[in-house]
Design a protein around this motif. Structure first.
Motif, PDB file in Angstrom:
ATOM      1  N   LEU A   1      47.008 -57.619  59.209  1.00 59.91           N
ATOM      2  CA  LEU A   1      47.062 -57.035  60.373  1.00 59.91           C
ATOM      3  C   LEU A   1      46.309 -57.518  61.607  1.00 59.91           C
ATOM      4  O   LEU A   1      46.600 -57.515  62.981  1.00 59.91           O
ATOM      5  CB  LEU A   1      47.388 -56.488  60.975  1.00 59.91           C
ATOM      6  N   VAL A   2      45.018 -57.112  60.711  1.00 60.77           N
ATOM      7  CA  VAL A   2      44.010 -57.166  61.456  1.00 60.77           C
ATOM      8  C   VAL A   2      42.267 -57.940  60.862  1.00 60.77           C
ATOM      9  O   VAL A   2      42.862 -57.589  59.751  1.00 60.77           O
ATOM     10  CB  VAL A   2      43.631 -56.003  62.485  1.00 60.77           C
ATOM     11  N   SER A   3      41.739 -58.929  61.652  1.00 60.10           N
ATOM     12  CA  SER A   3      40.359 -59.175  61.103  1.00 60.10           C
ATOM     13  C   SER A   3      38.983 -58.671  61.817  1.00 60.10           C
ATOM     14  O   SER A   3      39.299 -58.289  62.837  1.00 60.10           O
ATOM     15  CB  SER A   3      40.274 -60.605  61.275  1.00 60.10           C
ATOM     16  N   PHE A   4      38.341 -58.501  61.219  1.00 63.43           N
ATOM     17  CA  PHE A   4      37.218 -57.818  61.979  1.00 63.43           C
ATOM     18  C   PHE A   4      35.674 -58.730  61.429  1.00 63.43           C
ATOM     19  O   PHE A   4      35.686 -59.100  60.326  1.00 63.43           O
ATOM     20  CB  PHE A   4      36.703 -56.439  61.388  1.00 63.43           C
TER      21      PHE A   4
ATOM     22  N   ARG B   1      39.747 -46.884  56.581  1.00 61.51           N
ATOM     23  CA  ARG B   1      39.887 -48.080  56.829  1.00 61.51           C
ATOM     24  C   ARG B   1      39.426 -48.901  55.317  1.00 61.51           C
ATOM     25  O   ARG B   1      38.463 -48.427  54.524  1.00 61.51           O
ATOM     26  CB  ARG B   1      39.208 -48.558  57.693  1.00 61.51           C
ATOM     27  N   HIS B   2      40.190 -49.381  55.025  1.00 59.79           N
ATOM     28  CA  HIS B   2      39.769 -50.376  53.846  1.00 59.79           C
ATOM     29  C   HIS B   2      39.131 -51.510  54.243  1.00 59.79           C
ATOM     30  O   HIS B   2      40.358 -52.136  54.735  1.00 59.79           O
ATOM     31  CB  HIS B   2      40.501 -50.430  52.430  1.00 59.79           C
ATOM     32  N   PHE B   3      38.598 -52.400  54.059  1.00 61.21           N
ATOM     33  CA  PHE B   3      37.543 -53.728  54.452  1.00 61.21           C
ATOM     34  C   PHE B   3      37.285 -54.922  52.913  1.00 61.21           C
ATOM     35  O   PHE B   3      36.354 -54.497  52.602  1.00 61.21           O
ATOM     36  CB  PHE B   3      36.573 -53.697  55.246  1.00 61.21           C
ATOM     37  N   SER B   4      37.896 -55.225  53.024  1.00 59.50           N
ATOM     38  CA  SER B   4      38.715 -57.026  52.514  1.00 59.50           C
ATOM     39  C   SER B   4      37.295 -58.204  52.898  1.00 59.50           C
ATOM     40  O   SER B   4      38.030 -58.625  53.712  1.00 59.50           O
ATOM     41  CB  SER B   4      39.662 -56.943  51.719  1.00 59.50           C
ATOM     42  N   ILE B   5      36.569 -58.519  52.146  1.00 61.89           N
ATOM     43  CA  ILE B   5      35.764 -59.491  52.123  1.00 61.89           C
ATOM     44  C   ILE B   5      36.049 -60.498  51.428  1.00 61.89           C
ATOM     45  O   ILE B   5      36.049 -60.374  50.228  1.00 61.89           O
ATOM     46  CB  ILE B   5      33.887 -58.685  52.042  1.00 61.89           C
ATOM     47  N   HIS B   6      36.210 -62.014  51.985  1.00 56.91           N
ATOM     48  CA  HIS B   6      36.386 -63.130  51.788  1.00 56.91           C
ATOM     49  C   HIS B   6      35.577 -63.619  52.123  1.00 56.91           C
ATOM     50  O   HIS B   6      35.440 -64.492  52.619  1.00 56.91           O
ATOM     51  CB  HIS B   6      38.287 -63.303  51.602  1.00 56.91           C
ATOM     52  N   GLY B   7      34.992 -64.718  51.134  1.00 57.20           N
ATOM     53  CA  GLY B   7      34.351 -65.777  51.632  1.00 57.20           C
ATOM     54  C   GLY B   7      32.828 -66.148  50.897  1.00 57.20           C
ATOM     55  O   GLY B   7      32.821 -65.479  49.061  1.00 57.20           O
TER      56      GLY B   7
ATOM     57  N   ARG C   1      52.948 -57.639  54.456  1.00 59.27           N
ATOM     58  CA  ARG C   1      52.933 -55.952  54.711  1.00 59.27           C
ATOM     59  C   ARG C   1      52.406 -55.989  56.622  1.00 59.27           C
ATOM     60  O   ARG C   1      51.134 -56.127  56.759  1.00 59.27           O
ATOM     61  CB  ARG C   1      51.826 -55.645  53.805  1.00 59.27           C
ATOM     62  N   GLU C   2      52.347 -54.099  56.394  1.00 58.59           N
ATOM     63  CA  GLU C   2      52.146 -54.438  58.052  1.00 58.59           C
ATOM     64  C   GLU C   2      51.275 -52.527  57.780  1.00 58.59           C
ATOM     65  O   GLU C   2      51.876 -51.387  57.709  1.00 58.59           O
ATOM     66  CB  GLU C   2      53.602 -53.240  58.422  1.00 58.59           C
ATOM     67  N   ASP C   3      50.047 -53.424  57.324  1.00 62.44           N
ATOM     68  CA  ASP C   3      49.528 -51.692  56.499  1.00 62.44           C
ATOM     69  C   ASP C   3      48.703 -52.140  57.754  1.00 62.44           C
ATOM     70  O   ASP C   3      47.308 -52.579  57.474  1.00 62.44           O
ATOM     71  CB  ASP C   3      48.865 -52.080  55.253  1.00 62.44           C
ATOM     72  N   ARG C   4      48.296 -50.791  57.970  1.00 67.35           N
ATOM     73  CA  ARG C   4      46.938 -50.920  59.351  1.00 67.35           C
ATOM     74  C   ARG C   4      45.730 -50.735  59.083  1.00 67.35           C
ATOM     75  O   ARG C   4      44.521 -50.202  59.810  1.00 67.35           O
ATOM     76  CB  ARG C   4      47.654 -49.243  60.534  1.00 67.35           C
ATOM     77  N   SER C   5      45.294 -49.750  57.820  1.00 73.14           N
ATOM     78  CA  SER C   5      44.492 -49.145  57.309  1.00 73.14           C
ATOM     79  C   SER C   5      44.109 -50.487  56.420  1.00 73.14           C
ATOM     80  O   SER C   5      42.768 -50.475  56.290  1.00 73.14           O
ATOM     81  CB  SER C   5      44.610 -48.446  56.003  1.00 73.14           C
ATOM     82  N   GLN C   6      44.280 -51.704  56.153  1.00 72.43           N
ATOM     83  CA  GLN C   6      43.156 -52.964  55.115  1.00 72.43           C
ATOM     84  C   GLN C   6      42.956 -54.039  56.627  1.00 72.43           C
ATOM     85  O   GLN C   6      44.037 -54.990  57.845  1.00 72.43           O
ATOM     86  CB  GLN C   6      44.577 -53.877  55.031  1.00 72.43           C
ATOM     87  N   VAL C   7      41.757 -53.850  56.806  1.00 75.51           N
ATOM     88  CA  VAL C   7      41.332 -55.097  57.282  1.00 75.51           C
ATOM     89  C   VAL C   7      40.091 -56.024  57.125  1.00 75.51           C
ATOM     90  O   VAL C   7      39.989 -56.144  55.755  1.00 75.51           O
ATOM     91  CB  VAL C   7      40.511 -54.447  57.949  1.00 75.51           C
ATOM     92  N   LEU C   8      41.149 -57.391  57.764  1.00 70.27           N
ATOM     93  CA  LEU C   8      40.360 -58.908  56.481  1.00 70.27           C
ATOM     94  C   LEU C   8      39.109 -59.073  56.764  1.00 70.27           C
ATOM     95  O   LEU C   8      39.366 -58.990  58.758  1.00 70.27           O
ATOM     96  CB  LEU C   8      41.111 -60.256  56.501  1.00 70.27           C
ATOM     97  N   VAL C   9      37.841 -59.434  56.577  1.00 71.72           N
ATOM     98  CA  VAL C   9      36.399 -59.792  56.504  1.00 71.72           C
ATOM     99  C   VAL C   9      36.557 -61.279  56.249  1.00 71.72           C
ATOM    100  O   VAL C   9      36.281 -60.697  55.270  1.00 71.72           O
ATOM    101  CB  VAL C   9      35.634 -58.428  56.484  1.00 71.72           C
ATOM    102  N   ILE C  10      36.690 -61.941  56.691  1.00 73.13           N
ATOM    103  CA  ILE C  10      36.467 -63.403  56.661  1.00 73.13           C
ATOM    104  C   ILE C  10      35.459 -64.061  56.853  1.00 73.13           C
ATOM    105  O   ILE C  10      34.744 -63.859  58.358  1.00 73.13           O
ATOM    106  CB  ILE C  10      37.377 -64.773  56.938  1.00 73.13           C
ATOM    107  N   ALA C  11      34.548 -64.584  55.726  1.00 71.56           N
ATOM    108  CA  ALA C  11      33.158 -65.069  56.266  1.00 71.56           C
ATOM    109  C   ALA C  11      32.038 -66.005  55.182  1.00 71.56           C
ATOM    110  O   ALA C  11      33.004 -66.018  54.175  1.00 71.56           O
ATOM    111  CB  ALA C  11      32.240 -63.757  56.552  1.00 71.56           C
ATOM    112  N   SER C  12      31.566 -66.810  55.985  1.00 75.87           N
ATOM    113  CA  SER C  12      30.370 -67.253  55.309  1.00 75.87           C
ATOM    114  C   SER C  12      29.112 -65.887  55.408  1.00 75.87           C
ATOM    115  O   SER C  12      28.682 -65.944  55.855  1.00 75.87           O
ATOM    116  CB  SER C  12      29.904 -68.637  55.172  1.00 75.87           C
ATOM    117  N   LEU C  13      29.322 -65.686  53.926  1.00 73.65           N
ATOM    118  CA  LEU C  13      27.828 -64.576  54.090  1.00 73.65           C
ATOM    119  C   LEU C  13      26.504 -64.967  53.708  1.00 73.65           C
ATOM    120  O   LEU C  13      25.949 -65.390  52.235  1.00 73.65           O
ATOM    121  CB  LEU C  13      28.026 -63.104  52.713  1.00 73.65           C
ATOM    122  N   ASP C  14      26.177 -65.310  54.883  1.00 67.58           N
ATOM    123  CA  ASP C  14      24.908 -65.424  54.939  1.00 67.58           C
ATOM    124  C   ASP C  14      23.689 -64.823  56.342  1.00 67.58           C
ATOM    125  O   ASP C  14      24.382 -63.875  55.895  1.00 67.58           O
ATOM    126  CB  ASP C  14      24.661 -67.573  55.155  1.00 67.58           C
ATOM    127  N   ASP C  15      22.879 -65.581  56.164  1.00 64.52           N
ATOM    128  CA  ASP C  15      21.939 -65.069  57.681  1.00 64.52           C
ATOM    129  C   ASP C  15      22.700 -64.267  58.532  1.00 64.52           C
ATOM    130  O   ASP C  15      22.342 -63.940  59.758  1.00 64.52           O
ATOM    131  CB  ASP C  15      20.736 -65.309  57.973  1.00 64.52           C
TER     132      ASP C  15
END
Length: 335
Positions: free
Chosen positions: A247-250, A200-206, A169-183
């Motif tokens: 398309l992008v990650s934060f 923007r919509h930020f989707s957290i995976h982790g 998908r080519e959706d510039r409004s969707q942002v991937l946040v891939i992380a270990s959720l800790d300190d």
């Protein structure tokens, strides 16, 4: 850098303390095998599992079996290189195996292994670390800052084996946040960035790391911001499809903090490998890679940085093949 195929072929034993489906060093082991080296991969636990990467055959060992296996190298002229990536798990056993086998041990300092240890536990972990270092023939590190802690170590780094697949998908409004959720995760910055850029919509995976307040912090974050969602943990096999959707990650790491000073995030390399734009905070490793990602210093910069990252998202990355070649070069240098 050459492709490594003209180097002397070695025998490797890769020791790990992680399940294969979540073990980033399994990719390194596979690339070493791809270069023609003989590689045995051992998941070290109470019932160790040994996999021959040439045949794919896996067998379970008892601890006495493991001891006999390492003892068998004692009188052999050709001895394997042991790549020890077991963190601080079983340090006494590792020292014993090195002593009885006469093998050459490479210690993998892929992080500050004491970063989450406090009080009495930190004292115990320091003793384990000192033992592990004392039993090392060669030490390699990931982030260059780790040389502060291990001055005689060699830079190895991290990489990615993900392919540059077409985006689904080519959706510039969707942002991937891939992380270990800790300190290490800056929840306040994440909240401010989402509120400052509501389109923007930020989707957290982790994975939510237990033992801290990350779970509660995530709950507060989701209750305050409607444009953030949490999708649970992921494993390595999930990554190709996951990165293909964005398309992008934060990466909102905490900056000027001991917990992020020594990290070399795999997600940086995954973004580069999959042509995913990357926006992150100014942790030391980001400053090393500043030509390939976008660095922000406050939440107000995130939206514009995301646009630039999307526009300039085809940047050169580092593969695990590159890392395997580098490891062999280090070993040849340190003969």
């Amino acid at each position: 850098m050459t492709d490594g195929r003209d180097a002397e072929l070695l025998d490797f034993i890769v020791l790990t303390c992680r399940l294969r489906r979540n073990d980033f060093r399994h990719h390194l082991a596979r690339e070493l095998a791809g270069l023609g080296h003989k590689v045995l991969y051992i998941y070290l636990k109470r019932r160790p599992e040994l996999t021959d990467l040439a045949t794919g055959e896996t067998r379970q060992l008892s601890l006495p079996d493991l001891v006999r296996f390492f003892w068998s190298f004692r009188k052999k002229r050709r001895k394997p290189v042991v790549f020890n990536s077991t963190n601080l798990v079983f340090p006494v056993l590792n020292a014993f195996l090195r002593r009885i086998s006469g093998t050459r041990w490479v210690t993998d300092m892929h992080d500050d292994l004491l970063y989450d240890a406090h009080g009495g536990r930190r004292v115990r972990e320091r003793v384990k670390l000192a033992l592990m270092v004392s039993q090392s023939d060669v030490i390699v590190h990931a982030a260059p800052t780790l040389q502060e802690l291990f001055p005689h170590s060699h830079h190895l780094g991290n990489g990615s084996s993900l392919p540059a697949l077409p985006k689904t998908r080519e959706d510039r409004s969707q942002v991937l946040v891939i992380a270990s959720l800790d300190d290490r995760f800056d929840f306040e910055l994440m909240q401010s960035a989402a509120l400052a850029d509501p389109a923007r919509h930020f989707s957290i995976h982790g994975h939510i790391v237990k033992g801290g307040d990350a779970g509660a912090a995530l709950d507060r974050l989701l209750s305050i911001t409607s444009n953030i969602s949490y999708h649970g943990p992921y494993a390595d096999p999930d990554l190709p499809a996951l990165f293909a959707r964005y398309l992008v990650s934060f990466a909102p790491y905490r900056v000027d903090h001991q917990l992020t000073r020594y990290i070399d995030p795999l997600r940086f390399y995954h973004c580069l490998a999959t042509d995913t734009g990357l926006v992150t905070t100014a942790i030391p490793q980001a400053l090393v890679m500043t030509d390939r990602l976008k660095i922000i210093h406050d939440a107000q910069e995130v939206g514009e940085a995301i646009d630039r990252a999307i526009a300039e998202r085809t940047q050169p990355g580092t593969s695990w093949h590159d890392v395997a070649v580098r490891l062999v070069a280090i070993l040849n240098l340190e003969k």
